[in-house]
Design an enzyme around this catalytic site. Structure first.
Site, PDB file in Angstrom:
ATOM      1  N   LYS A  84       4.288  -7.642 -18.302  1.00 50.13           N
ATOM      2  CA  LYS A  84       4.998  -6.801 -17.334  1.00 50.13           C
ATOM      3  C   LYS A  84       4.937  -5.343 -17.766  1.00 50.13           C
ATOM      4  O   LYS A  84       5.043  -5.031 -18.950  1.00 50.13           O
ATOM      5  CB  LYS A  84       6.446  -7.279 -17.232  1.00 50.13           C
ATOM      6  CG  LYS A  84       7.268  -6.604 -16.135  1.00 50.13           C
ATOM      7  CD  LYS A  84       8.654  -7.236 -16.082  1.00 50.13           C
ATOM      8  CE  LYS A  84       9.559  -6.573 -15.059  1.00 50.13           C
ATOM      9  NZ  LYS A  84      10.900  -7.197 -15.024  1.00 50.13           N
ATOM     10  N   SER A 159      12.738  -8.774 -10.892  1.00 44.50           N
ATOM     11  CA  SER A 159      11.836  -7.624 -10.944  1.00 44.50           C
ATOM     12  C   SER A 159      10.470  -7.925 -11.545  1.00 44.50           C
ATOM     13  O   SER A 159       9.573  -7.077 -11.497  1.00 44.50           O
ATOM     14  CB  SER A 159      12.491  -6.491 -11.731  1.00 44.50           C
ATOM     15  OG  SER A 159      12.696  -6.871 -13.078  1.00 44.50           O
ATOM     16  N   SER A 183      15.546 -11.759 -13.384  1.00 44.30           N
ATOM     17  CA  SER A 183      14.239 -11.185 -13.067  1.00 44.30           C
ATOM     18  C   SER A 183      13.018 -11.956 -13.531  1.00 44.30           C
ATOM     19  O   SER A 183      11.904 -11.604 -13.161  1.00 44.30           O
ATOM     20  CB  SER A 183      14.150  -9.754 -13.611  1.00 44.30           C
ATOM     21  OG  SER A 183      14.966  -8.898 -12.865  1.00 44.30           O
TER      22      SER A 183
END
Length: 469
Positions: A84, A159, A183
């Site tokens: 990420k 997210s 997330s």
């Protein structure tokens, strides 16, 4: 026969050992597969095929010598992976999902990225996230809109939006996300994959923050467990990290007979539970009961005031961060996020403390509610994947956190919680089952999640890229 991009990390490592497949062949196959998907998904940031192939060639040479790299006794040598974009990788800027960020290349790998390199993983690049990671969405002012591979009109969640989409689409078997309120679990649920939000501090991360965890995102619990063996290795940069424990992460056998399992079907706050989600989670609970577990319904412990208090605390934190930016940069932030954050500014010290108190209240109530049980089953989210263009399931600033009533408590309580697919809607969208355990029982949660994988009905085939015209 499965294609290389369809293979798990365990299968790839076995193929490398018996020389039926090389890391270069696997990496090329994954990159070609990404090339077919990426125009539709937009799940990657800083994808670097040349660097990935160079890492694959170095891995291939190590395997030819019989000397693969490992970290803590676990190897990922030659296995394609993504990280990420808010987890620093040296030489790559960290936009934090927003156009407001200064794009300065990171000087060093953050702990999760460092562990992946040490174990020999082939880093393909980064995956997308929304502005500051404060949405369960693939919407961002910096990245193009990330979509869900099961239905391109739907949201992948967030997210860790790009990581969830990439795992479901077959961008290699290993992906790392982060989770502060759901997330990794929300995109896992809406993309049909497996993940673990570990106990706070189990995976060292930099910078650490209350509730913030890095977590593996994969197609199988076994690959998640393999990543835990690597990512949980110690790193002094995380001043909130746990003392290292040398678990046998791949020892996943679990007889569920006699386990005391709580079943939470009402979050006590936020959005009502979708009937299709309810039915899928109830069916999973019945399967555990049929296998000999003692399943007991639970009453909700969260309240609207508790959820709103945590929301206000996060808004205040974000308002302070945004106020430090020049106005020209603030103007580039996603308007939804800016409105949400700035609504938390200008509060009195007393009001901020009352909001902070609710984070402690969530922690206390969650630990107390879970104490009578070995594990707790619940939905991950009350709803399934929603419109791709929306920042949240309600598309309203005031209710942007109203879908995290099942996930948020376990961030505040620091307890481990997994998401594993447990069914599909009539339209074919995945539904996630959350399995939470006592603080520090990360391996136990993975074992129960693996037991569920072995009990659940057959899974739908993974989505494939649209055919070119």
């Amino acid at each position: 026969m499965s294609q290389p991009h369809e293979l798990s990390a365990q299968e790839l490592l076995h193929a490398y050992r018996d020389k039926s497949l090389s890391p270069v062949e696997a990496t090329r196959a994954v990159l070609e597969h990404i090339e077919r998907w990426e125009p539709h998904l937009k799940a990657t940031y800083a994808l670097d095929p040349d660097a990935a192939l160079a890492m694959a060639r170095a891995s291939e040479a190590r395997w030819m010598k019989g000397e693969p790299l490992s970290s803590g006794g676990y190897t990922l040598d030659g296995v394609p992976a993504t990280i990420k974009e808010n987890i620093a990788t040296r030489g790559t800027p960290i936009p934090l999902g927003t156009a407001a960020t200064d794009l300065t290349p990171a000087a060093a790998d953050a702990p999760p990225a460092a562990r992946m390199r040490e174990a020999g993983a082939v880093l393909l690049g980064k995956t997308t996230m929304p502005d500051y990671g404060m949405l369960s969405s693939g919407l961002s002012s910096f990245h193009e809109l990330t979509r869900n591979p099961w239905d391109l009109s739907k949201n992948p969640g967030g997210s860790s939006a790009g990581a969830g989409a990439a795992a479901a689409a077959g961008y290699g078997p290993l992906h790392i996300g982060t989770d502060i309120g759901g997330s990794v679990r929300l995109p896992a649920a809406w993309c049909g994959i497996a993940t673990l939000k570990p106990s706070l501090g189990r995976i060292p991360i930099d910078p650490p923050f209350m509730g913030r965890c890095a977590g593996p995102m994969t197609r199988t619990i076994t690959d998640t467990a393999l990543m835990m063996g690597v990512l949980s290795q110690p790193d002094a940069r995380d001043h909130m990290s746990l003392p290292f424990q040398d678990f046998d992460w791949l020892n996943l056998a679990q007889d569920v007979r006699g386990l005391r399992i709580g079943l939470l079907m009402d979050a006590g706050c936020g959005l009502p539970l979708d009937p299709e989600v309810r039915d899928a989670v109830q069916a999973a609970a019945q399967a555990f009961e049929a296998a000999g577990a003692v399943v007991t319904p639970m009453l909700p412990w969260m309240t609207p005031d508790m959820l709103d208090g945590v929301d206000r605390f996060w808004r205040t934190r974000s308002a302070i961060d945004l106020a430090a930016l020049p106005e020209a940069r603030r103007a580039t932030i996603l308007p939804f996020i800016r409105a949400w954050a700035e609504s938390g500014g200008g509060q009195s010290g007393e009001a901020v403390f009352r909001s902070y108190y609710e984070t402690l209240n969530v922690r206390a109530k969650t630990v107390a509610a879970c104490a009578p049980f070995d594990y707790v089953l619940s939905p991950v989210a009350p709803v399934v994947a929603y419109n791709a263009e929306w920042p949240s399931p309600t598309n309203e600033v005031a209710t942007t956190m109203h879908h995290i009533g099942f996930t948020l408590p376990f961030n505040m309580s620091e307890q481990p919680a997994a998401s594993v697919n447990c069914g599909y809607t009539r339209a074919g969208l995945p539904i996630g089952l959350q399995i939470a355990g006592a603080r520090f029982d990360d391996l136990g949660v993975l074992r129960v999640a693996r037991a569920w994988e072995q009990m659940r009905p057959a899974q739908h085939p993974w989505p494939q890229p649209p055919q070119a015209n």
